[in-house]
Structure formats: structure tokens, C-alpha cells
Design an enzyme around this catalytic site. Structure first.
Site, PDB file in Angstrom:
ATOM      1  N   ASN A 127       0.878  -1.163   0.000  1.00  0.00           N
ATOM      2  CA  ASN A 127       0.000   0.000   0.000  1.00  0.00           C
ATOM      3  C   ASN A 127       0.919   1.217   0.000  1.00  0.00           C
ATOM      4  O   ASN A 127       1.423   1.615   1.048  1.00  0.00           O
ATOM      5  CB  ASN A 127      -0.892  -0.018   1.251  1.00  0.00           C
ATOM      6  CG  ASN A 127      -1.741   1.244   1.350  1.00  0.00           C
ATOM      7  OD1 ASN A 127      -1.825   2.020   0.404  1.00  0.00           O
ATOM      8  ND2 ASN A 127      -2.375   1.438   2.505  1.00  0.00           N
ATOM      9  N   LYS A 133       0.272   4.212  -0.404  1.00  0.00           N
ATOM     10  CA  LYS A 133      -0.387   5.420   0.127  1.00  0.00           C
ATOM     11  C   LYS A 133      -0.115   6.606  -0.801  1.00  0.00           C
ATOM     12  O   LYS A 133       0.001   6.428  -2.002  1.00  0.00           O
ATOM     13  CB  LYS A 133       0.064   5.680   1.560  1.00  0.00           C
ATOM     14  CG  LYS A 133      -0.080   4.442   2.441  1.00  0.00           C
ATOM     15  CD  LYS A 133      -0.043   4.748   3.897  1.00  0.00           C
ATOM     16  CE  LYS A 133      -0.067   3.445   4.662  1.00  0.00           C
ATOM     17  NZ  LYS A 133      -0.283   3.614   6.080  1.00  0.00           N
ATOM     18  N   HIS A 179      -9.898   1.089   4.466  1.00  0.00           N
ATOM     19  CA  HIS A 179      -8.653   1.301   5.213  1.00  0.00           C
ATOM     20  C   HIS A 179      -8.932   2.252   6.374  1.00  0.00           C
ATOM     21  O   HIS A 179      -9.707   3.199   6.241  1.00  0.00           O
ATOM     22  CB  HIS A 179      -7.582   1.887   4.284  1.00  0.00           C
ATOM     23  CG  HIS A 179      -6.221   1.855   4.887  1.00  0.00           C
ATOM     24  ND1 HIS A 179      -5.816   2.767   5.844  1.00  0.00           N
ATOM     25  CD2 HIS A 179      -5.176   1.007   4.709  1.00  0.00           C
ATOM     26  CE1 HIS A 179      -4.571   2.480   6.210  1.00  0.00           C
ATOM     27  NE2 HIS A 179      -4.162   1.409   5.545  1.00  0.00           N
ATOM     28  N   GLU A 198      -7.276   4.591   7.523  1.00  0.00           N
ATOM     29  CA  GLU A 198      -6.967   5.997   7.254  1.00  0.00           C
ATOM     30  C   GLU A 198      -8.122   6.691   6.534  1.00  0.00           C
ATOM     31  O   GLU A 198      -8.173   7.910   6.469  1.00  0.00           O
ATOM     32  CB  GLU A 198      -5.652   6.104   6.460  1.00  0.00           C
ATOM     33  CG  GLU A 198      -4.464   5.825   7.364  1.00  0.00           C
ATOM     34  CD  GLU A 198      -3.180   5.457   6.639  1.00  0.00           C
ATOM     35  OE1 GLU A 198      -3.110   5.595   5.406  1.00  0.00           O
ATOM     36  OE2 GLU A 198      -2.247   5.021   7.340  1.00  0.00           O
ATOM     37  N   GLU A 222      -6.042  -5.263  10.228  1.00  0.00           N
ATOM     38  CA  GLU A 222      -5.051  -4.208  10.410  1.00  0.00           C
ATOM     39  C   GLU A 222      -5.363  -3.432  11.694  1.00  0.00           C
ATOM     40  O   GLU A 222      -6.165  -2.480  11.672  1.00  0.00           O
ATOM     41  CB  GLU A 222      -5.112  -3.229   9.240  1.00  0.00           C
ATOM     42  CG  GLU A 222      -4.697  -3.807   7.920  1.00  0.00           C
ATOM     43  CD  GLU A 222      -4.035  -2.727   7.063  1.00  0.00           C
ATOM     44  OE1 GLU A 222      -2.870  -2.893   6.734  1.00  0.00           O
ATOM     45  OE2 GLU A 222      -4.689  -1.718   6.769  1.00  0.00           O
ATOM     46  N   GLY A 264       1.593   2.230  10.654  1.00  0.00           N
ATOM     47  CA  GLY A 264       2.504   3.366  10.545  1.00  0.00           C
ATOM     48  C   GLY A 264       3.185   3.754  11.839  1.00  0.00           C
ATOM     49  O   GLY A 264       3.828   4.799  11.925  1.00  0.00           O
ATOM     50  N   SER A 271       2.761  -2.219  10.349  1.00  0.00           N
ATOM     51  CA  SER A 271       4.199  -2.211  10.659  1.00  0.00           C
ATOM     52  C   SER A 271       4.890  -3.553  10.373  1.00  0.00           C
ATOM     53  O   SER A 271       5.835  -3.923  11.077  1.00  0.00           O
ATOM     54  CB  SER A 271       4.437  -1.755  12.099  1.00  0.00           C
ATOM     55  OG  SER A 271       4.002  -0.418  12.258  1.00  0.00           O
TER      56      SER A 271
END
Ligand code: PEP
Length: 257
Positions: A9, A11, A95, A97, A167, A173, A212
Site C-alpha cells: 500500500n 499510500k 482502510h 486511514e 489491520e 505506521g 508495521s
């Protein structure tokens, strides 16, 4: 049969020159890794470049989000059909985010899943708990809520047309991955839940871990029996490290169910 799958990903990172170097190195670095599958999810403007470079290679590519609508006055959005036009086989949906910023709700993620499948894409459905929920011991509850919402909308049988990704938000992150044992226990729990609902779906569905994942923990995490691969953000920006993660996935035998 479940093969290991590693999804980058990227991003909102990269540039045309950087992507070119990354993809050329990735193609060369993974050419001997035939036991696992690899996907790169790019920002939408780079999908044409991905198509140009990756067509004819074993590496697939995808988008990082898509609209639940086919077309219309949705400024800034991209439809499933547009992703397919650029050769995408995958799309990340739900996701954290995006969920966390209020763009995606449980129900709109379910709609995206359905629309993606109808267009011929494999949606990668992300779910996971926040740090607060983790500390309160709510991981099972939160992931099952997210999963049930999907099942209610698309039906249990449709799940195998996509990929699931656990996740934990606190691991994304942050450099603090879930321990291999924690990740395995949640994926085992989720798979067990699905097996109770539909044994065939539970046994065949691919469930990834993301958060991570890096060169230091990939072997331990990807060797876990219920973990079918990884969704990799930060570490996919370092080509050498990403190839090491792909190598770790390639080292483990497919799970023959
Ligand atoms: C992600 O954003 O899906 C992700 C797994 O990111 P990171 O690897 O940086 O935690």
C-alpha cells in the site's frame, strides 16, 4: 488452496521516476518467487504507469480506494470501472486511514465491496480496532462487527471474491506491529467464526495481516498458519525491504485446505 499474498500500500507516496525504479527493481527482485503472489496498490494517477510497466509480469496492481457509485457528480472520486480500465485486479477498501477520517462507514465499505466484485475487482477489505479498543479488550468485538456488517450486505458466499485484512489501527505506521502470536490468534478467531458460518468460505478465504510489517518481523508473522500474507505500507517504500518481505512470504508453503 491459499497462497501467501503480499500487497504494497504505497499510500500518497511516489513519483513517476521513483515508481519506475521501484517497479523495475521489484520485478527483478521477485522473479524467482513463484510460491507467493504480489500486488502493488498505487495512488490513482500512477495506475497507467503501473499498467505500462507491470503488464506481462506476475505482479498485479490495484487502487487504494474507489467510489461506491458507477459514475456521476462525485468530484475527486474514481469508479471501479475506471480502475479496471487501468488493468487493476485489486482495490483496498475500508482502510482505517479512510474510516478514521469519516470517509468510509461500515455500510459504505460493504457497498464498495459489492461494486468492486461486480466490476471484476478483488476488494481487500480492511478491519481492525483502535488503540483504545485494543486496550479495552474489544478487538474481537470490533472486528466481528466490521465483518458482520460486510456479511449482512454481501452475503457470506461473496466473501471469497475478496480478501480480508486484519489491520490493528494502533499498528499502522507506528513501527509497533502486533506480535505474531496476537496476529495469529485474531486471524484464527476470525477464520473460526467464518468456518462456523460456512466451512468452505472459512477455509478458503484469504486473510492478511497489516500494521508495521517489516523485514525484521516478516518471517515470524508470515509463518503463522492462519496469516495468508501481509498488507505493507511504510516498508513498501523501501524496495529492498519490501523484496525481503516478499521473499519471506515466498518461503512458506501454500496452505492446502
Ligand atoms: C497500511 O497502511 O495498510 C499499513 C499496513 O501501513 P504500515 O505498514 O506502514 O503500518
Amino acid at each position: 488452496m491459499r497462497r501467501k499474498l503480499v500487497v504494497a500500500n504505497r499510500k500518497m507516496n511516489g513519483s513517476i521516476p521513483e515508481n519506475k525504479v521501484f517497479l523495475k527493481e521489484l520485478i527483478a527482485g521477485t522473479e524467482d518467487f513463484s510460491n507467493a503472489d504480489f500486488v502493488v496498490c498505487f495512488p490513482h494517477p500512477y495506475l497507467g504507469q503501473a499498467q505500462d510497466i507491470l503488464t506481462g509480469t506476475p505482479i498485479a496492481w490495484g487502487g487504494q480506494n474507489m467510489s461506491r457509485y458507477d459514475h456521476g457528480p462525485y468530484t475527486g472520486s474514481v469508479s471501479a470501472k475506471m480502475l479496471v480500465e487501468f488493468g487493476c485486479q485489486y482495490v483496498i477498501i475500508g482502510h482505517s486511514e479512510r474510516r478514521g477520517r469519516g470517509h468510509d462507514s461500515d455500510s459504505s465499505v460493504g457497498e464498495r465491496f459489492q461494486v468492486a466484485v461486480k466490476a471484476g475487482l478483488k476488494p481487500i477489505f480492511c478491519m481492525g480496532e483502535t488503540l483504545e479498543e485494543f486496550e479495552q479488550g474489544l478487538t474481537d468485538l470490533v472486528t466481528i462487527r466490521q465483518l458482520n456488517s460486510l456479511i449482512q450486505q454481501v452475503g457470506i458466499k461473496s466473501l471469497t471474491q475478496g480478501i480480508l485484512a486484519y489491520e490493528p489501527v494502533w499498528a499502522i505506521g507506528t513501527g509497533k506491529a502486533a506480535s505474531p502470536e496476537h496476529a495469529q490468534s485474531i486471524l484464527h478467531f476470525l477464520r473460526g467464526y467464518l468456518i462456523l458460518k460456512d466451512p468452505e468460505v472459512g477455509k478458503h478465504i484469504s486473510i492478511l495481516y497489516g500494521g508495521s510489517l517489516n523485514r525484521g518481523n516478516a518471517v515470524d508473522i508470515l509463518s503463522m498458519p492462519d496469516i495468508d500474507g501481509g498488507l505493507v505500507g511504510t516498508a513498501s517504500l523501501n524496495t529492498e525491504e519490501f523484496i525481503e518481505i516478499c521473499q519471506a512470504a515466498n518461503a512458506f508453503m501454500v496452505c492446502d485446505v
